[in-house]
Scaffold this active site. Structure first.
Site, short mmCIF file in Angstrom:
data_model
loop_
_atom_site.label_atom_id
_atom_site.label_comp_id
_atom_site.label_asym_id
_atom_site.label_seq_id
_atom_site.Cartn_x
_atom_site.Cartn_y
_atom_site.Cartn_z
N GLY A 102 0.82 -1.21 0.00
CA GLY A 102 0.00 0.00 0.00
C GLY A 102 0.85 1.25 0.00
O GLY A 102 2.02 1.23 -0.38
N HIS A 507 -18.92 12.98 -43.05
CA HIS A 507 -17.81 13.16 -44.01
C HIS A 507 -17.32 11.83 -44.55
O HIS A 507 -16.17 11.72 -44.99
CB HIS A 507 -16.67 13.93 -43.33
CG HIS A 507 -17.09 15.27 -42.83
ND1 HIS A 507 -17.40 16.32 -43.67
CD2 HIS A 507 -17.33 15.71 -41.57
CE1 HIS A 507 -17.77 17.36 -42.95
NE2 HIS A 507 -17.74 17.03 -41.68
#
Ligand code: AGP
Length: 614
Positions: A102, A507
């Site tokens: 941790g 497009h």
């Protein structure tokens, strides 16, 4: 995530612990060590590198074969992966051996306090600070379990701690906060470990420790208390996983496990990033604030998923800092004769820290005298080593080739960088930065919410298992999410998938839309009406042409409902942070679909976890 094993019993602790660490190798690590207690002394061996290095060192040292010991495989967070920083750590008086998984956020202040008491730490780690504090306690006559409780209440952050005291050879004491710890209950022997894989060959009876609890194990006893010393009620359970399942925490794939680790990975990456006043502090950032104020351009270089994290970062960084930010595929960067120089900040994003394309691009940037900052998940890897500064993500080892928690924590690190630059350059007020940090710190819960409601997307994977093609649409930060969702599907299910900027459809790509073609559409939060309305129009366009629309939208966004064949609801979050929740269903979709196709989700064909060739 580090691997931890503690043992007390009739067997040789050395054998039990080293074998247990081998069972935890899958967690990833860069150093390993063991400590055993014999005749009032701690006997310790630890080495950087793989367990094979530790084995070699153990062959040369004659550690006693007594029945009390602990061990650790370290995934470096604070301090480079070397022999000194490897665990276990000893207190200055040699009494206490400690291993830790941790991040202790307030270790720097505790380290200063120890220095004032004349205790100098020999390593760069946060862990050693805890070992020293425990050493002071037991030297004052405090029993180890009581010492552990007294020290734990002073720690901030996330930790699993396991300790032994050379003058108390019958007990192992452990504690946990925001980091897993499990007890293996044997017959005349007991174990503590990061996960059950370490001890299931000896016992399948286990006890999962709860938040803020301390456990003391002896050969015949397991005693669990709260940090206040009150008896804690814990429940035992029988482990019915085989070893392979145990390594994956019961999941079928490391990738699936890592998807569900994301709330914790994000929380861990945010740990320790601001002081008590809310000022951001990026402690590994070795570029001065004055230099950061001279930056007039940012160029992000990365590959694959990491590049898509950079595309998200572009929107946030430009909005918060007003610094132009380009994002470039690392493999293209150095061939396009880029315009970079001493006032350019090049940001290299890499989970592994070894990607050759990114490393070569970084070297090119340095040759042009740009300042280079790495965002990386692997402490001590090449890319951060060759950078001027680094922001480490704390996702823990990512075993699955397809990046998930690596991606999410890269996003968090990019947001932190953008906020820090805004703080240094004054383009956002302190209260605005604090507000964004508070929302970031609420994201683990938001991600958990998405993870708790996955039935719809799991069913989609079943429905589309034979789909020949899937499209993904998004706009603004939803566009990189669409690209990442498509990449996950490509690299795992091996089917054609493409992400588009929603505004680009007209497009050309809209010609691809056919009847019942699955199209995922990421709808922005409703806060940005212009953005939101535009994407709703794009959704209508594809739906009108027969697409089967899977719409990811905020919980209360009813405007999109008429155009959605399937709705996936997301928590309400700010526009720029939405990728942290929007990508989750797409990760799960790809993982589940590939699994249903019978593919190796963790090791997809033709792919490597780290691409160390150009
Ligand atoms: C992501 O799922 C892929 N495994 C791949 O695109 C990866 O993100 C890319 O190769 C970059 O890797 P890195 O982050 O380790 O540099």
């Amino acid at each position: 995530m580090c691997g931890i094993v503690g043992y007390v019993g009739p067997r040789a602790a050395l054998d039990v612990v080293v074998e247990g660490l081998r069972r935890l190798e899958y967690r990833g690590y860069d150093s390993a060590g063991v400590a055993v207690v014999s005749q009032g002394r701690q006997f310790l061996t630890k080495k950087a590198g793989k367990i094979a290095n530790l084995d070699k060192a153990l062959a040369e040292s004659s550690l006693p074969r007594t029945g009390l010991g602990l061990g650790h495989t370290r995934w470096a967070t604070h301090g480079a992966p070397n022999d000194v920083n490897a665990h276990p750590h000893l207190s200055a008086n040699g009494r206490v051996a400690l291993v830790h998984n941790g991040i202790v956020e307030n270790y720097a202040r505790l380290r200063e306090e120890l220095a004032r008491e004349g205790i100098t730490c020999v390593s760069e780690t946060d862990t050693e600070v805890v070992a020293q504090l425990l050493g002071l306690q037991v030297e004052a006559g405090v029993p180890l379990d009581q010492a552990m409780r007294a020290v734990c209440v002073r720690l901030q952050g996330a930790f699993t701690l396991v300790a032994t005291d050379s003058e108390n050879p019958d007990v192992v004491v452990a504690a946990r906060r925001n980091s897993p710890l499990v007890v293996g209950v044997g017959d005349g022997e007991n174990f503590v470990a990061s996960d059950v894989a370490a001890f299931i060959e000896y016992t399948r009876e286990a006890i999962e420790l709860g938040q803020d609890q301390v456990v003391q194990i002896t050969r015949d006893g397991v005693e669990v208390t709260t940090f206040d010393g009150l008896p804690a009620d814990v429940r035992g359970y029988h482990v019915d996983w085989d070893l392979s399942a145990a390594e994956k925490g019961g999941y079928d794939w490391f990738m699936r496990k890592e998807i569900f680790e994301q709330p914790k990975a994000v929380a861990d990456t945010l740990l320790g990033r601001h002081d008590a006043d809310g000022k951001l502090t990026l402690d590994e950032l070795r570029i001065s604030d004055a230099e950061l104020r001279t930056i007039d351009k940012i160029v992000i270089i990365a590959c694959g998923t990491a590049c898509y994290a950079g595309l998200v970062a572009k929107y946030a960084i430009e909005h918060w800092t007003r610094i132009p930010c380009e994002v470039e595929l690392a493999s293209e960067f150095r061939y396009r004769d880029p315009i970079v120089g001493p006032t350019t900040l090049v940001v290299a994003i890499s989970q592994s820290g070894e990607t050759a394309d990114t490393l070569m691009a970084l070297r090119h940037a340095r040759e042009q005298r740009a300042r280079v900052l790495a965002i990386c998940n692997t402490n001590g890897s090449t890319i951060p080593r060759e950078s001027d500064a680094v922001i480490y993500t704390h996702a823990g080892p990512e075993v699955g080739v397809a990046s998930t928690k690596g991606f999410l924590t890269q996003l968090v690190a990019c947001y932190l960088l953008g906020l820090y630059l805004a703080q240094v350059r004054g383009t956002k007020f302190d209260d605005e930065i604090r507000a964004t940090m508070r929302e970031l710190e609420s994201m683990p819960a938001a991600i958990s919410d998405v993870l708790s409601d996955i039935d719809t997307v799991m069913q989609l994977a079943a429905d589309f298992v034979d789909a020949p093609s899937v499209l993904f649409l998004g706009r603004h930060v939803g566009y990189p999410v669409a690209l990442e969702g498509a990449l996950k599907l490509k690299e795992l299910a091996y089917i054609h998938a493409e992400g588009f900027a929603a505004g680009e459809l007209k497009h050309g790509p809209i010609a691809l839309i056919e009847d019942q073609l699955p199209v995922f559409v990421v709808i922005p939060p409703q806060g940005r009406d212009m953005l939101h309305d535009k994407v709703v129009s794009n959704l209508q366009e594809v739906r009108a042409r027969g697409a089967r629309t899977i719409v990811l939208a905020e919980v209360d966004d009813d405007e999109v409902t008429p155009y959605a064949d399937v709705m996936i609801r997301l928590p309400k979050v700010s526009t720029l942070l939405q990728p942290l929740v929007a990508i989750i269903p797409l990760q799960i979709f790809a993982c589940e679909l590939a699994s249903r196709k019978g593919h190796d989700v963790d090791q997809p064909r033709n792919l490597a976890k780290s691409v160390t060739v150009e």
